[in-house]
Design a protein around this motif. Structure first.
Motif: not given
Length: 143
Positions: A60-64, A73-90
């Motif tokens: 729905a966000i992508r569409e908007a 980019d729009v990505t669903p995520w379960e877990g800590l935001t910091a984990t996403y950042c570490a795994e994706n070099d953000v």
């Protein structure tokens, strides 16, 4: 259309976005102009019961989003935001704040994220958008 960014790099803007509001869109737009690329991280939050699953909210966000925002980019995520950042070099998390209460909460969260290696940037809501929350939009939708 890729915008010229002030700071460069990539940032993550996490939230439940249930639903996406004009304030969220404004923060996304400002963040993409600051950082050049933003990933809207659609989170699961056990303390909340969103109307749709993260993947459906992400769609729905992508569409908007405007078609020329190819730097988002729009990505669903379960877990800590910091984990996403570490795994994706953000290296940066963007958070919007609407009130003093938001600032207190976000300050504490920013400290935790900093200890995990990710900086948080707080963007204040524009005054005309500050009263609009996802909760208010949901309640108005029911009324």
């Amino acid at each position: 259309m890729t915008t010229r960014s002030a700071l460069g790099g990539r940032a993550v803007y996490p939230g439940t976005f249930d639903p996406l509001t004009p304030g969220h869109l404004d923060i996304i737009d400002r963040a993409r102009r600051l950082f050049g690329h933003v990933t809207v991280l659609v989170a699961s939050n056990r303390a909340k019961t969103p109307a749709m699953a993260p993947a459906a909210r992400a769609a729905a966000i992508r569409e908007a989003l405007p078609n020329d925002w190819d730097d988002v980019d729009v990505t669903p995520w379960e877990g800590l935001t910091a984990t996403y950042c570490a795994e994706n070099d953000v290296r940066v998390i963007v958070r919007g704040v609407r009130s003093v209460a938001d600032i207190q909460y976000e300050y504490e969260l920013a400290g935790m994220n900093e200890s995990l290696g990710t900086t948080t940037v707080l963007l204040p809501a524009r005054p005309h958008l500050a009263p609009i929350s996802s909760t208010a939009v949901r309640l108005l939708g029911r009324g």
